[in-house]
Design an enzyme around this catalytic site. Structure first.
Site, PDB file in Angstrom:
ATOM      1  N   LYS A   1       1.772   7.804   0.583  1.00  0.00           N
ATOM      2  CA  LYS A   1       2.112   7.908   2.111  1.00  0.00           C
ATOM      3  C   LYS A   1       3.253   8.523   2.135  1.00  0.00           C
ATOM      4  O   LYS A   1       4.564   8.033   2.197  1.00  0.00           O
ATOM      5  CB  LYS A   1       1.995   6.294   2.680  1.00  0.00           C
ATOM      6  CG  LYS A   1       0.929   5.867   2.606  1.00  0.00           C
ATOM      7  CD  LYS A   1       1.134   4.460   3.449  1.00  0.00           C
ATOM      8  CE  LYS A   1      -0.415   3.730   3.433  1.00  0.00           C
ATOM      9  NZ  LYS A   1      -1.441   4.220   4.283  1.00  0.00           N
TER      10      LYS A   1
ATOM     11  N   ARG B   1     -11.110  -0.579   1.803  1.00  0.00           N
ATOM     12  CA  ARG B   1     -12.602  -0.707   1.955  1.00  0.00           C
ATOM     13  C   ARG B   1     -13.321  -0.825   0.341  1.00  0.00           C
ATOM     14  O   ARG B   1     -14.159  -1.631   0.385  1.00  0.00           O
ATOM     15  CB  ARG B   1     -12.976   0.722   2.424  1.00  0.00           C
ATOM     16  CG  ARG B   1     -12.973   1.887   1.768  1.00  0.00           C
ATOM     17  CD  ARG B   1     -13.094   3.221   2.532  1.00  0.00           C
ATOM     18  NE  ARG B   1     -11.998   3.206   3.475  1.00  0.00           N
ATOM     19  CZ  ARG B   1     -12.133   4.109   4.504  1.00  0.00           C
ATOM     20  NH1 ARG B   1     -12.757   4.909   4.507  1.00  0.00           N
ATOM     21  NH2 ARG B   1     -10.938   4.404   5.063  1.00  0.00           N
TER      22      ARG B   1
ATOM     23  N   ASP C   1       0.735  -1.301  -0.039  1.00  0.00           N
ATOM     24  CA  ASP C   1       0.066  -0.074  -0.023  1.00  0.00           C
ATOM     25  C   ASP C   1       0.966   1.157   0.019  1.00  0.00           C
ATOM     26  O   ASP C   1       1.248   1.873   1.050  1.00  0.00           O
ATOM     27  CB  ASP C   1      -1.086   0.003   1.127  1.00  0.00           C
ATOM     28  CG  ASP C   1      -2.083   1.240   1.270  1.00  0.00           C
ATOM     29  OD1 ASP C   1      -1.664   1.963   0.007  1.00  0.00           O
ATOM     30  OD2 ASP C   1      -2.598   1.244   2.123  1.00  0.00           O
TER      31      ASP C   1
ATOM     32  N   GLU D   1      -8.081   2.558   0.184  1.00  0.00           N
ATOM     33  CA  GLU D   1      -8.240   1.609  -0.893  1.00  0.00           C
ATOM     34  C   GLU D   1      -8.826   0.116  -0.434  1.00  0.00           C
ATOM     35  O   GLU D   1      -9.461  -0.697  -1.038  1.00  0.00           O
ATOM     36  CB  GLU D   1      -6.872   1.083  -1.690  1.00  0.00           C
ATOM     37  CG  GLU D   1      -5.833   0.091  -0.981  1.00  0.00           C
ATOM     38  CD  GLU D   1      -5.588   0.584   0.407  1.00  0.00           C
ATOM     39  OE1 GLU D   1      -5.434   1.904   0.614  1.00  0.00           O
ATOM     40  OE2 GLU D   1      -5.061  -0.232   1.188  1.00  0.00           O
TER      41      GLU D   1
ATOM     42  N   ASP E   1       0.097  -5.095   4.287  1.00  0.00           N
ATOM     43  CA  ASP E   1      -1.060  -4.571   4.224  1.00  0.00           C
ATOM     44  C   ASP E   1      -2.168  -5.816   3.442  1.00  0.00           C
ATOM     45  O   ASP E   1      -3.487  -5.496   3.230  1.00  0.00           O
ATOM     46  CB  ASP E   1      -1.508  -3.377   3.429  1.00  0.00           C
ATOM     47  CG  ASP E   1      -2.467  -2.484   3.624  1.00  0.00           C
ATOM     48  OD1 ASP E   1      -3.107  -2.584   4.840  1.00  0.00           O
ATOM     49  OD2 ASP E   1      -2.891  -1.658   2.710  1.00  0.00           O
TER      50      ASP E   1
END
Ligand code: BES
Ligand code: MN
Ligand code: ZN
Length: 510
Positions: free
Chosen positions: A290, A365, A283, A363, A302
């Site tokens: 990030k 969800r 991620d 992302e 992740d």
């Protein structure tokens, strides 16, 4: 001197069916009092000597009691005293481990004691260990103590050593003395199946992101076919065709694209339990990259939700458990590239709800929305639990020692809470609310509920995709990757969730 006796024992040699690292201690359970071993381990609750300790004290001509006195040993939890070459005792090393109040010990605490033994012994090359459990009086009985102790020893002994030039030292062989070796051995066999599930989840989580993309994860799942698990892998084209536009969109940032991986252990004909896992193999955040802090460097983990549900299926399959469990794993790498989705995009879920992507870093969800829909559509489950490293907000609220639990079903919340306490993977209920914050001016939903509590707005987003199915969401963010060795978990992927889910599934009424 201690007499040598023939061992009537049941040996359990564990070998991994699949996996990247070799790690397996050997456990023998015996009802004979002692055997020669270079290391002897005994337990002691409080200051009143157990039968084992009294006998050893006598044999050693009070050397044991003197050593305990000099070390201020009070028999408290995890207090350890060690004697080298004790007089009159046929062992080079005698280790006395404090139990605290042994009547209060539950399985999770016994596992931790086992882990303390592993930690202590890891400094020595000694591989031949004899453990006495006479006079142990836990809430669980001596037999369960022996099995749960072995479980804790082995959970901590695991190491992901694929990239270490200096591999782990030789495997250790443990002989555990117990009054009913066959029962202890059978109990441990069930726990060892769960270990194999935990180890798979740890392997997958610890593996580096370039080596563990959606395709490699799918290949690891296919290994479970050997155990009788039915494994299906959907490619991006099929994902798109089924309308799973949210999962497809997150996958678009990497060349390989998304995969939906399904692993089904059908141990009976009842409606299945569906476990849905977030499988983001890395991620980066996508275009909402990030950019601050070092959290991005941990984002290979992740996919820990997907790893946990796959590990649970493996644990059930090894035991040939009388349960029907299907894991649905929504896999994608959330990357930055010219084909990646962009902030502001609107994606269409298979449920038929359109979603405005306010933030590409929300992302999880998105992929879970389609994963939950798929589980319902193709399996009509009696209950559905999703597991996900979903939000930083959960880490801020509960830290890493508690899993965030979200559900409208009080009975399910109770069951999961009880299982969490039993295996020491504790859950804490948080509210499922604030759905009004997900309103978007241009789509049915938006993927970030700014201004609301982040873990809750993520959970309530997922709820839109659960229909009438009984459902709970477990947010394991922060608990999936350990920075250092603690208790039963060595540093690295923790396999968090496998023990909780396995315990919960095995305690379902049939
Ligand atoms: N994978 C992260 C959540 C996470 C954070 C897991 C820390 C483990 C440790 C998730 O995809 C994420 O980035 N969530 C965002 C959502 C936000 C952009 C609405 C978050 O929680 O900050
Ligand atoms: Mn993210
Ligand atoms: Zn994520």
């Amino acid at each position: 001197m201690l007499t040598k006796k023939t061992l009537i024992n049941t040996a359990i040699s564990l070998s991994l069916i699949t996996g990247f690292s070799a790690y397996a201690e050997t456990f023998n359970f015996t009802n004979k009092t002692e055997k020669d071993a270079d290391t002897l381990v005994v337990f002691q609750a409080g200051e009143q000597f157990s039968d084992d300790l009294s006998r050893l004290d006598k044999l050693s001509n009070q050397q044991v009691s003197k050593a305990l006195l000099l070390n201020d040993f009070k028999g408290e939890t995890n207090q350890i005293v060690e004697l080298l070459m004790p007089n009159g005792i046929d062992a080079q090393r005698l280790i006395i481990v404090g139990l605290g109040d042994d009547k209060e010990l539950n399985a999770g605490q016994v596992n931790k004691l086992g882990a303390a033994v592993t930690e202590h012994l890891s400094q020595y090359s000694s591989t031949d260990i004899n453990i006495l459990t006479d006079g142990i009086n836990t809430a669980n009985s001596q037999i369960n103590f022996a099995a749960e102790l072995a479980h804790g020893i082995n959970l901590r002994a695991y190491q992901f050593d694929r990239y270490l030039s200096k591999k782990k030292p030789a495997e250790k062989s443990y002989t555990i003395q117990v009054t009913e070796p066959d029962t202890a051995s059978a109990n441990y066999k069930a726990l060892s199946a769960i270990e194999q599930g935990v180890f798979l989840a740890r392997d997958l989580t610890s593996e580096v992101p370039t080596e563990m993309g959606p395709v490699q994860f799918a290949a690891a799942a296919k290994e479970l076919k050997k155990l009788g698990v039915k494994v299906t892998v959907l490619e991006p084209k099929q994902i798109k065709k089924l309308g799973m536009g949210a999962l497809h969109a997150v996958g678009r940032g990497s060349a390989e694209g998304a995969r939906l991986v399904i692993a089904h252990w059908q141990g009976n004909d009842e409606a299945p339990i569906a476990l849905v896992g977030k499988g983001i193999t890395f991620d980066s955040g996508g275009y909402n990259i990030k950019a601050t802090g070092d959290s991005i460097s941990r984002m290979k983990s992740d996919m820990a939700g997907a790893a946990a549900v796959l590990g649970t299926v493996k644990a059930m399959a090894i035991q040939k458990a009388d349960v029907n469990v299907v894991a649905v794993m929504a896999m994608a790498a959330n990357m930055v590239s010219e084909t990646a989705f962009a902030p502001g995009d609107v994606v269409m879920t298979a449920e038929g709800l359109s979603v405005e992507v306010l933030n590409t870093d929300a992302e999880g969800r998105l992929v879970l929305a389609d994963g939950l829909w798929y589980a319902r559509e193709f399996y009509q489950p009696q209950v559905m639990i999703d597991v996900a490293t979903l939000t930083g907000s959960k880490v801020r609220a509960l830290g890493k020692r508690y899993t965030g639990l979200f559900s409208d079903d009080d009975a399910l919340v109770n069951e999961l809470t009880i299982s969490g306490l039993a295996v020491d993977e504790k859950v804490w209920r948080l509210p499922l609310a604030y759905d009004d914050l997900l309103k978007s001016p241009i789509a049915d939903l938006k993927n970030a509920g700014y201004g609301g509590p982040g873990a809750t707005t993520a959970a309530v987003f997922l709820q839109q995709f659960t229909g009438d199915t009984k459902w709970a969401h477990l947010d394991i963010a922060g608990s999936a990757l350990a920075a250092k060795d603690v208790g039963i978990t060595p540093a690295g992927g923790t396999g968090h969730g496998v023990r909780l889910l396995s315990h919960w599934i095995m305690s379902q009424d049939k």
